[in-house]
Design an enzyme around this catalytic site. Structure first.
Site, mmCIF file in Angstrom:
data_model
loop_
_atom_site.group_PDB
_atom_site.id
_atom_site.type_symbol
_atom_site.label_atom_id
_atom_site.label_comp_id
_atom_site.label_asym_id
_atom_site.label_seq_id
_atom_site.Cartn_x
_atom_site.Cartn_y
_atom_site.Cartn_z
ATOM 1 N N ARG A 76 -13.648 -77.955 -40.754
ATOM 2 C CA ARG A 76 -14.523 -77.015 -40.021
ATOM 3 C C ARG A 76 -15.656 -76.542 -40.931
ATOM 4 N NH1 ARG A 76 -9.551 -73.693 -37.547
ATOM 5 N NH2 ARG A 76 -9.173 -73.640 -39.778
ATOM 6 N N LYS A 123 11.514 -80.187 -38.322
ATOM 7 C CA LYS A 123 11.910 -81.223 -39.292
ATOM 8 C C LYS A 123 13.289 -81.787 -38.944
ATOM 9 C CE LYS A 123 9.275 -78.801 -42.859
ATOM 10 N NZ LYS A 123 9.363 -77.698 -43.820
HETATM 11 P P1 NDP Z 1 -4.456 -75.832 -44.015
HETATM 12 O O1 NDP Z 1 -4.642 -74.735 -43.043
HETATM 13 O O2 NDP Z 1 -4.448 -75.511 -45.467
HETATM 14 O O3 NDP Z 1 -5.604 -76.936 -43.773
HETATM 15 C C1 NDP Z 1 -6.019 -77.327 -42.502
HETATM 16 C C2 NDP Z 1 -7.309 -78.137 -42.631
HETATM 17 O O4 NDP Z 1 -7.657 -78.617 -41.344
HETATM 18 C C3 NDP Z 1 -8.490 -77.352 -43.171
HETATM 19 O O5 NDP Z 1 -9.246 -78.139 -44.034
HETATM 20 C C4 NDP Z 1 -9.301 -77.043 -41.899
HETATM 21 O O6 NDP Z 1 -10.689 -76.981 -42.134
HETATM 22 C C5 NDP Z 1 -9.017 -78.294 -41.091
HETATM 23 N N1 NDP Z 1 -9.175 -78.082 -39.656
HETATM 24 C C6 NDP Z 1 -8.521 -77.217 -38.860
HETATM 25 N N2 NDP Z 1 -8.937 -77.350 -37.575
HETATM 26 C C7 NDP Z 1 -9.880 -78.316 -37.588
HETATM 27 C C8 NDP Z 1 -10.681 -78.912 -36.584
HETATM 28 N N3 NDP Z 1 -10.581 -78.549 -35.307
HETATM 29 N N4 NDP Z 1 -11.560 -79.868 -36.957
HETATM 30 C C9 NDP Z 1 -11.652 -80.252 -38.245
HETATM 31 N N5 NDP Z 1 -10.921 -79.740 -39.237
HETATM 32 C C10 NDP Z 1 -10.039 -78.777 -38.898
HETATM 33 O O7 NDP Z 1 -3.122 -76.600 -43.597
HETATM 34 P P2 NDP Z 1 -2.089 -77.361 -44.543
HETATM 35 O O8 NDP Z 1 -2.811 -78.311 -45.412
HETATM 36 O O9 NDP Z 1 -1.145 -76.403 -45.149
HETATM 37 O O10 NDP Z 1 -1.238 -78.167 -43.446
HETATM 38 C C11 NDP Z 1 -1.696 -79.356 -42.859
HETATM 39 C C12 NDP Z 1 -0.530 -80.043 -42.171
HETATM 40 O O11 NDP Z 1 0.431 -80.370 -43.135
HETATM 41 C C13 NDP Z 1 0.202 -79.183 -41.136
HETATM 42 O O12 NDP Z 1 0.640 -80.002 -40.094
HETATM 43 C C14 NDP Z 1 1.385 -78.645 -41.917
HETATM 44 O O13 NDP Z 1 2.486 -78.310 -41.082
HETATM 45 C C15 NDP Z 1 1.708 -79.837 -42.780
HETATM 46 N N6 NDP Z 1 2.445 -79.555 -44.002
HETATM 47 C C16 NDP Z 1 2.025 -78.583 -44.846
HETATM 48 C C17 NDP Z 1 2.684 -78.373 -46.034
HETATM 49 C C18 NDP Z 1 2.243 -77.335 -47.006
HETATM 50 O O14 NDP Z 1 2.878 -77.217 -48.056
HETATM 51 N N7 NDP Z 1 1.184 -76.581 -46.749
HETATM 52 C C19 NDP Z 1 3.859 -79.167 -46.399
HETATM 53 C C20 NDP Z 1 4.207 -80.195 -45.449
HETATM 54 C C21 NDP Z 1 3.515 -80.360 -44.279
HETATM 55 P P3 NDP Z 1 -11.385 -75.689 -42.828
HETATM 56 O O15 NDP Z 1 -10.778 -75.590 -44.191
HETATM 57 O O16 NDP Z 1 -12.803 -76.073 -42.886
HETATM 58 O O17 NDP Z 1 -11.052 -74.547 -41.935
HETATM 59 N N1 HSE Z 2 5.997 -74.002 -44.340
HETATM 60 C C1 HSE Z 2 6.726 -75.119 -44.778
HETATM 61 C C2 HSE Z 2 7.804 -74.647 -45.740
HETATM 62 C C3 HSE Z 2 5.802 -76.086 -45.452
HETATM 63 O O1 HSE Z 2 7.801 -73.480 -46.126
HETATM 64 O O2 HSE Z 2 8.682 -75.409 -46.083
HETATM 65 C C4 HSE Z 2 6.408 -77.423 -45.655
HETATM 66 O O3 HSE Z 2 6.693 -78.051 -44.483
#
Ligand code: NDP
Ligand code: HSE
Length: 435
Positions: free
Chosen positions: A45, A205
């Protein structure tokens, strides 16, 4: 040889980590994959923020559909999260004939059947190692390493945020809100932390693990889910005194009548492996008939641990690009036409042991009446302690039961709560020996 072109959707915690790991280990990864893996387009975004991390050579835009429809992209990596836009993007990528890598357990737990069917029909791969237990290669282990086994059960700590909260509350005596804020700052928590605290993320999960273990369709709506928000600090302390720790467990078990699929806090013996998994670490125990118990332990969340799994999927997809779709590892471990319709059991039919705590008037006959209610429900008492409570004529009772059917335990609890000398509601926490 031409490099593999990757379109990255999302550059947050996991997307940023994926970019960094791919850049840092590019040579090593290419040696393993047989080709360079190159991120050529990114969608976020906040384009200006992303540009700072990516530098000038990568195309960055705010429309992820442009990336998905770009004919030069071979693999789409979905790291946006949620199950609305992400679902449309993944289905569109598949329709465009692109392979998909995602960390999105919420999406797959709810729409997995639709997504995997679409991918099979189009002959593309959907890889999701990062969606379960972050950096731990548990999907690979179940789907490939344990294929010889009839899997009996899977039990794990598969949410780092809640394990971090329970560990810090127990060891540092910190309040719930302080520890949750720390977990969020460390990037463990979901965008909506109620997903973590209420057990929903763990259930996403676990739903995927159950499909991989038993060859059943993805059925998130059949999972029983209970989080940690109503756990009392007193029960954490009492459990410790009794030789147990309370963990938020995801458990899926094969029984003759069906499959248990449940997430809830549970007392586990302090000496057990899972009881000693602390902080944001995850661990999954898998029991197979041939191998016995195997344990998988590691970081279940965070930037680079999760990226480790995303990149492993990118390498897998790259290696398998030229294989016939029928010769690839099936998405859910079992061939799509060999899936089972074994029912998921209602929580009422689950069998486990129970910790029951409640207050009673300290007078003759109380224990006998309670023991009778439990006996009539076919519930055998494993041990019992009585401790004084704040008021002199009241005692607190803690019962640990042997294995019993949950329906009978709930009926017994209702009867106990209706007894005239019972002065509190009954706190009931399930117990798992993990033997
Ligand atoms: P974040 O919120 O940190 O990142 C989300 C990203 O997606 C940001 O870069 C955001 O952009 C972008 N985004 C959101 N909406 C849009 C859109 N409509 N168009 C384009 N870009 C968009 O999330 P995470 O990295 O933590 O999580 C990502 C996925 O990974 C999720 O499904 C989560 O469940 C999974 N996950 C996360 C883990 C973790 O440790 N965090 C571990 C395992 C899985 P911007 O920054 O510009 O807003
Ligand atoms: N919110 C999740 C956790 C991230 O705490 O384990 C990894 O899926």
């Amino acid at each position: 040889m031409e490099s593999i072109k990757v379109g990255l959707l999302g550059l947050g915690v996991v997307g940023g980590g994926t970019w960094k790991v791919l850049a840092r280990n590019a040579r090593e990864i290419a040696r393993r994959a047989g080709r360079n893996i190159e991120v050529t387009r990114v969608a976020v975004r906040d384009v200006a923020k992303a540009r700072k991390l990516l530098g000038p050579d990568v195309a960055v835009g705010a429309d992820p559909f442009e990336v998905v429809r770009d004919p030069s992209i071979d693999i789409v990596v979905e790291l946006i999260g949620g199950d609305t836009v992400a679902r449309e993007l993944v289905l569109e990528a598949i329709a465009q004939g692109k392979h998909v890598v995602t960390a999105n357990k919420a999406l797959l737990a709810k729409h997995g059947s639709e997504i995997f069917a679409a991918a099979s029909a189009r002959g593309v791969m959907v890889a999701f190692e990062a969606a379960v237990a972050g950096g731990i290669p548990i999907i690979k282990a179940i789907r490939e390493g344990l294929t010889a086994n009839r899997i009996e059960w899977v039990a794990g700590i598969i949410n780092g945020t809640t394990n971090f909260i329970l560990s810090e509350m127990r060891s540092r005596g910190l309040p719930f809100a302080t520890v949750l804020a720390e977990a969020q700052a460390l990037g463990y928590a979901e965008a909506d932390p109620t997903f973590d605290i209420e057990g929903i993320d763990a259930a996403h999960k676990l739903t995927l693990l159950a499909s991989l273990a038993f060859g059943i369709p993805v059925q998130f709506d059949r999972a029983y889910i209970e989080g940690i928000s109503s756990l009392a600090a007193e029960d954490i302390k009492l459990a410790e005194r009794l030789g147990y720790r309370i963990k938020l467990l995801g458990i899926t078990k094969r029984r003759p009548e069906g499959i248990e699929l449940r997430v809830h806090p549970a007392l586990v013996p302090t000496r057990s492996l899972l009881a000693n998994v602390e902080g944001a670490m995850n661990a999954v125990l898998v029991r197979g008939d041939a191998v016995g118990q195997t344990l998988y332990y590691g970081k279940g969340a965070g930037e680079e641990p999760t990226a480790s799994s995303v990149v492993a999927d990118l390498v897998d997809v790259t290696r398998l690009l030229t294989a016939d779709p029928e010769n690839r590892v099936p998405h859910l471990a079992f061939q799509p036409d060999a899936m089972d319709d074994t029912p998921i059991l209602s929580i009422d039919d689950v069998r486990t042991s129970y910790y029951l705590r409640f207050s009673v008037a300290d007078q003759p006959g109380v224990l006998a009446d309670i023991a009778r209610v439990l006996a009539n429900g076919g519930i055998s008492i494993g041990s019992m302690i009585q401790q004084p409570s704040e008021s002199a004529d009241t005692a607190e009772l803690i019962f640990l039961t042997h294995e019993a059917v949950e329906r009978n335990v709930n009926e017994a609890i209702a009867k106990i709560e209706a007894l005239p000398f019972v002065r509190s509601s009954v706190t009931r926490i399930r117990m798992e020996s993990l033997a």
